[in-house]
Design a protein around this motif. Structure first.
Motif, PDB file in Angstrom:
ATOM      1  N   ALA A  86       0.836  -1.211   0.000  1.00 25.64           N
ATOM      2  CA  ALA A  86       0.000   0.000   0.000  1.00 25.64           C
ATOM      3  C   ALA A  86       0.866   1.255   0.000  1.00 25.64           C
ATOM      4  CB  ALA A  86      -0.927   0.000   1.213  1.00 25.64           C
ATOM      5  N   GLY A  87       0.466   2.238  -0.783  1.00 26.16           N
ATOM      6  CA  GLY A  87       1.213   3.493  -0.831  1.00 26.16           C
ATOM      7  C   GLY A  87       0.550   4.501  -1.735  1.00 26.16           C
ATOM      8  N   VAL A  88       1.012   5.731  -1.660  1.00 27.89           N
ATOM      9  CA  VAL A  88       0.456   6.815  -2.470  1.00 27.89           C
ATOM     10  C   VAL A  88       1.579   7.587  -3.152  1.00 27.89           C
ATOM     11  CG1 VAL A  88      -1.609   7.056  -1.019  1.00 27.89           C
ATOM     12  CG2 VAL A  88       0.430   8.432  -0.504  1.00 27.89           C
ATOM     13  N   TYR A  89       1.208   8.238  -4.262  1.00 27.97           N
ATOM     14  CA  TYR A  89       2.136   9.099  -5.010  1.00 27.97           C
ATOM     15  C   TYR A  89       1.349  10.364  -5.324  1.00 27.97           C
ATOM     16  CZ  TYR A  89       5.626  10.300  -8.681  1.00 27.97           C
ATOM     17  OH  TYR A  89       6.585  10.899  -9.457  1.00 27.97           O
ATOM     18  N   LEU A  90       1.341  11.296  -4.377  1.00 32.79           N
ATOM     19  CA  LEU A  90       0.475  12.463  -4.459  1.00 32.79           C
ATOM     20  C   LEU A  90       1.107  13.658  -5.157  1.00 32.79           C
ATOM     21  CD1 LEU A  90      -0.997  12.378  -0.824  1.00 32.79           C
ATOM     22  CD2 LEU A  90      -1.906  11.294  -2.896  1.00 32.79           C
ATOM     23  N   ASP A  91       2.437  13.675  -5.277  1.00 37.90           N
ATOM     24  CA  ASP A  91       3.117  14.885  -5.751  1.00 37.90           C
ATOM     25  C   ASP A  91       3.628  14.769  -7.183  1.00 37.90           C
ATOM     26  OD1 ASP A  91       4.987  12.984  -4.726  1.00 37.90           O
ATOM     27  OD2 ASP A  91       6.531  14.513  -4.658  1.00 37.90           O
ATOM     28  N   LYS A  92       3.035  13.857  -7.954  1.00 34.36           N
ATOM     29  CA  LYS A  92       3.499  13.615  -9.315  1.00 34.36           C
ATOM     30  C   LYS A  92       3.470  14.881 -10.172  1.00 34.36           C
ATOM     31  CE  LYS A  92       2.153   9.748 -11.044  1.00 34.36           C
ATOM     32  NZ  LYS A  92       1.358   8.661 -11.709  1.00 34.36           N
ATOM     33  N   SER A  93       2.499  15.755  -9.942  1.00 37.17           N
ATOM     34  CA  SER A  93       2.326  16.940 -10.791  1.00 37.17           C
ATOM     35  C   SER A  93       2.771  18.233 -10.126  1.00 37.17           C
ATOM     36  CB  SER A  93       0.850  17.057 -11.212  1.00 37.17           C
ATOM     37  OG  SER A  93       0.423  15.912 -11.914  1.00 37.17           O
ATOM     38  N   GLU A  94       3.447  18.122  -8.991  1.00 35.32           N
ATOM     39  CA  GLU A  94       3.858  19.336  -8.274  1.00 35.32           C
ATOM     40  C   GLU A  94       5.092  19.980  -8.908  1.00 35.32           C
ATOM     41  OE1 GLU A  94       2.409  20.854  -5.381  1.00 35.32           O
ATOM     42  OE2 GLU A  94       0.796  19.535  -6.084  1.00 35.32           O
ATOM     43  N   SER A  95       5.151  21.303  -8.820  1.00 36.57           N
ATOM     44  CA  SER A  95       6.353  22.045  -9.204  1.00 36.57           C
ATOM     45  C   SER A  95       7.100  22.431  -7.939  1.00 36.57           C
ATOM     46  CB  SER A  95       5.976  23.308  -9.982  1.00 36.57           C
ATOM     47  OG  SER A  95       5.390  24.260  -9.120  1.00 36.57           O
ATOM     48  N   LEU A 131       7.633  -2.873  -0.621  1.00 31.82           N
ATOM     49  CA  LEU A 131       7.799  -2.286  -1.941  1.00 31.82           C
ATOM     50  C   LEU A 131       8.215  -0.828  -1.785  1.00 31.82           C
ATOM     51  CD1 LEU A 131       5.068  -3.786  -4.261  1.00 31.82           C
ATOM     52  CD2 LEU A 131       7.248  -4.708  -3.500  1.00 31.82           C
ATOM     53  N   SER A 132       9.441  -0.548  -2.175  1.00 31.58           N
ATOM     54  CA  SER A 132       9.964   0.810  -2.203  1.00 31.58           C
ATOM     55  C   SER A 132       9.985   1.249  -3.663  1.00 31.58           C
ATOM     56  CB  SER A 132      11.344   0.870  -1.557  1.00 31.58           C
ATOM     57  OG  SER A 132      11.869   2.174  -1.565  1.00 31.58           O
ATOM     58  N   SER A 133      11.104   1.719  -4.152  1.00 32.92           N
ATOM     59  CA  SER A 133      11.200   2.198  -5.533  1.00 32.92           C
ATOM     60  C   SER A 133      12.647   2.537  -5.831  1.00 32.92           C
ATOM     61  CB  SER A 133      10.341   3.452  -5.713  1.00 32.92           C
ATOM     62  OG  SER A 133      10.596   4.085  -6.949  1.00 32.92           O
ATOM     63  N   GLN A 134      12.992   2.530  -7.121  1.00 34.10           N
ATOM     64  CA  GLN A 134      14.300   3.050  -7.515  1.00 34.10           C
ATOM     65  C   GLN A 134      14.427   4.527  -7.151  1.00 34.10           C
ATOM     66  OE1 GLN A 134      14.666   2.616 -11.738  1.00 34.10           O
ATOM     67  NE2 GLN A 134      13.066   4.087 -12.219  1.00 34.10           N
ATOM     68  N   MET A 135      13.284   5.177  -6.947  1.00 32.86           N
ATOM     69  CA  MET A 135      13.291   6.590  -6.568  1.00 32.86           C
ATOM     70  C   MET A 135      13.766   6.797  -5.135  1.00 32.86           C
ATOM     71  SD  MET A 135       9.782   7.615  -8.583  1.00 32.86           S
ATOM     72  CE  MET A 135       9.798   9.396  -8.362  1.00 32.86           C
ATOM     73  N   ALA A 136      13.998   5.699  -4.409  1.00 36.07           N
ATOM     74  CA  ALA A 136      14.587   5.788  -3.072  1.00 36.07           C
ATOM     75  C   ALA A 136      16.088   6.005  -3.117  1.00 36.07           C
ATOM     76  CB  ALA A 136      14.296   4.503  -2.301  1.00 36.07           C
ATOM     77  N   SER A 137      16.699   5.694  -4.243  1.00 40.96           N
ATOM     78  CA  SER A 137      18.157   5.705  -4.346  1.00 40.96           C
ATOM     79  C   SER A 137      18.717   7.122  -4.367  1.00 40.96           C
ATOM     80  CB  SER A 137      18.583   4.977  -5.624  1.00 40.96           C
ATOM     81  OG  SER A 137      19.974   5.097  -5.828  1.00 40.96           O
ATOM     82  N   HIS A 138      19.694   7.391  -3.488  1.00 45.04           N
ATOM     83  CA  HIS A 138      20.306   8.722  -3.474  1.00 45.04           C
ATOM     84  C   HIS A 138      21.323   8.871  -4.599  1.00 45.04           C
ATOM     85  CE1 HIS A 138      23.410   6.555  -1.106  1.00 45.04           C
ATOM     86  NE2 HIS A 138      24.238   7.420  -1.653  1.00 45.04           N
ATOM     87  N   THR A 139      21.709   7.752  -5.229  1.00 48.19           N
ATOM     88  CA  THR A 139      22.630   7.832  -6.367  1.00 48.19           C
ATOM     89  C   THR A 139      21.894   8.093  -7.673  1.00 48.19           C
ATOM     90  OG1 THR A 139      22.551   5.427  -6.723  1.00 48.19           O
ATOM     91  CG2 THR A 139      24.244   6.272  -5.243  1.00 48.19           C
ATOM     92  N   ARG A 140      20.582   7.995  -7.639  1.00 46.36           N
ATOM     93  CA  ARG A 140      19.759   8.262  -8.820  1.00 46.36           C
ATOM     94  C   ARG A 140      18.879   9.463  -8.482  1.00 46.36           C
ATOM     95  NH1 ARG A 140      14.785   7.424 -10.905  1.00 46.36           N
ATOM     96  NH2 ARG A 140      14.612   6.802 -13.111  1.00 46.36           N
ATOM     97  N   ALA A 141      19.275  10.640  -8.913  1.00 44.31           N
ATOM     98  CA  ALA A 141      18.600  11.866  -8.478  1.00 44.31           C
ATOM     99  C   ALA A 141      18.303  12.783  -9.664  1.00 44.31           C
ATOM    100  CB  ALA A 141      19.461  12.593  -7.449  1.00 44.31           C
ATOM    101  N   PRO A 142      17.280  12.442 -10.474  1.00 41.46           N
ATOM    102  CA  PRO A 142      16.944  13.268 -11.635  1.00 41.46           C
ATOM    103  C   PRO A 142      16.081  14.483 -11.297  1.00 41.46           C
ATOM    104  CG  PRO A 142      15.528  11.357 -11.593  1.00 41.46           C
ATOM    105  CD  PRO A 142      16.479  11.200 -10.456  1.00 41.46           C
ATOM    106  N   GLY A 143      15.733  14.640 -10.025  1.00 39.81           N
ATOM    107  CA  GLY A 143      14.933  15.784  -9.608  1.00 39.81           C
ATOM    108  C   GLY A 143      13.444  15.485  -9.614  1.00 39.81           C
ATOM    109  N   GLY A 144      12.678  16.389  -8.984  1.00 41.47           N
ATOM    110  CA  GLY A 144      11.232  16.273  -8.949  1.00 41.47           C
ATOM    111  C   GLY A 144      10.727  15.205  -7.994  1.00 41.47           C
ATOM    112  N   SER A 145       9.404  15.165  -7.833  1.00 41.04           N
ATOM    113  CA  SER A 145       8.741  14.171  -6.970  1.00 41.04           C
ATOM    114  C   SER A 145       9.409  14.082  -5.600  1.00 41.04           C
ATOM    115  CB  SER A 145       8.733  12.794  -7.638  1.00 41.04           C
ATOM    116  OG  SER A 145       8.008  12.809  -8.836  1.00 41.04           O
ATOM    117  N   TYR A 146       9.667  15.230  -5.011  1.00 42.94           N
ATOM    118  CA  TYR A 146      10.456  15.269  -3.775  1.00 42.94           C
ATOM    119  C   TYR A 146       9.819  14.490  -2.633  1.00 42.94           C
ATOM    120  CZ  TYR A 146      12.868  19.080  -6.179  1.00 42.94           C
ATOM    121  OH  TYR A 146      13.565  19.827  -7.091  1.00 42.94           O
TER     122      TYR A 146
END
Length: 212
Positions: free
Chosen positions: A67-76, A117-132
């Motif tokens: 279970a999880g949410v991704y609420l900031d997909k469209s945030e600037s 279930l985490s995500s590759q977006m957890a990785s500090h070595t992969r930091a393309p920006g956004g979705s903070y």
């Protein structure tokens, strides 16, 4: 096996539940909207306690914290309201801890496994920006899982943290790289391989060790 899956009303969680049932396993799914066996908003301690009461002393061989949410997909960068941070961390981090805490007696009884279930977006070595917010929450639950693996080792409980891939779900969107079935094929193999020997792993759905 008896398997508990949070967020089992749709997407990856629902497909995992269907697959495990087809293999003959006993599955208890949860969803906050009532679309699974147990109503559970993982952010609500009273519902966590109710779930534990429903399961009573049933051994849990595998807990999948999906279970999880991704609420900031469209945030600037000028967005990201405070309440969005609170809601996301309540679901993606605190909710995982509360679920583990609620079912710990059941997991101990089986010397079961916990898959987060985490995500590759957890990785500090992969930091393309956004979705903070989402990135921060997935990094936090990776850290949570790693520390749980240390503390639960003496109970015989293995903990794995996984990147499910960029999946064609409501969250991932239609342009995502892999189908739900492809993700679930890989994840089920990873969960089967989880043991005390590789507890604390951060792996991709297709079996690669992910950079932290």
């Amino acid at each position: 096996m008896h398997i508990v899956i949070t967020g089992a009303g749709r997407g990856i969680g629902r497909t995992l539940a269907d697959r495990y049932r087809a293999q003959g396993h006993s599955v208890t799914g949860t969803a906050r909207d009532g679309s699974a066996e147990i109503i559970l908003d993982v952010t609500k301690p009273d519902q966590q306690r109710a779930m534990a009461s429903q399961l009573r002393d049933t051994a849990v061989d595998l807990l999948i914290c999906n279970a999880g949410v991704y609420l900031d997909k469209s945030e600037s960068i000028v967005g990201y309201p405070t309440e969005m941070w609170a809601q996301t961390f309540a679901s993606n981090v605190t909710g995982v801890f509360l679920t583990v805490q609620a079912l710990l007696p059941n997991l101990r009884k089986a010397k079961g496994k916990i898959a987060i279930l985490s995500s590759q977006m957890a990785s500090h070595t992969r930091a393309p920006g956004g979705s903070y917010i989402y990135r921060s929450s997935k990094a936090a639950v990776l850290n949570l899982g790693r520390n749980l693996s240390t503390d639960l080792r003496h109970d015989g409980i293995a903990v794995g943290i996984y990147h499910p891939g960029w999946v064609q779900t409501d969250m991932g969107g239609p342009a995502a790289e892999i189908t739900v079935d492809q993700a679930v094929d890989g994840l089920m193999a990873r969960f089967k391989d989880l043991s005390l020997e590789n507890t604390g792993c951060f792996d991709t759905f297709d079996g690669q060790a992910h950079a932290y």
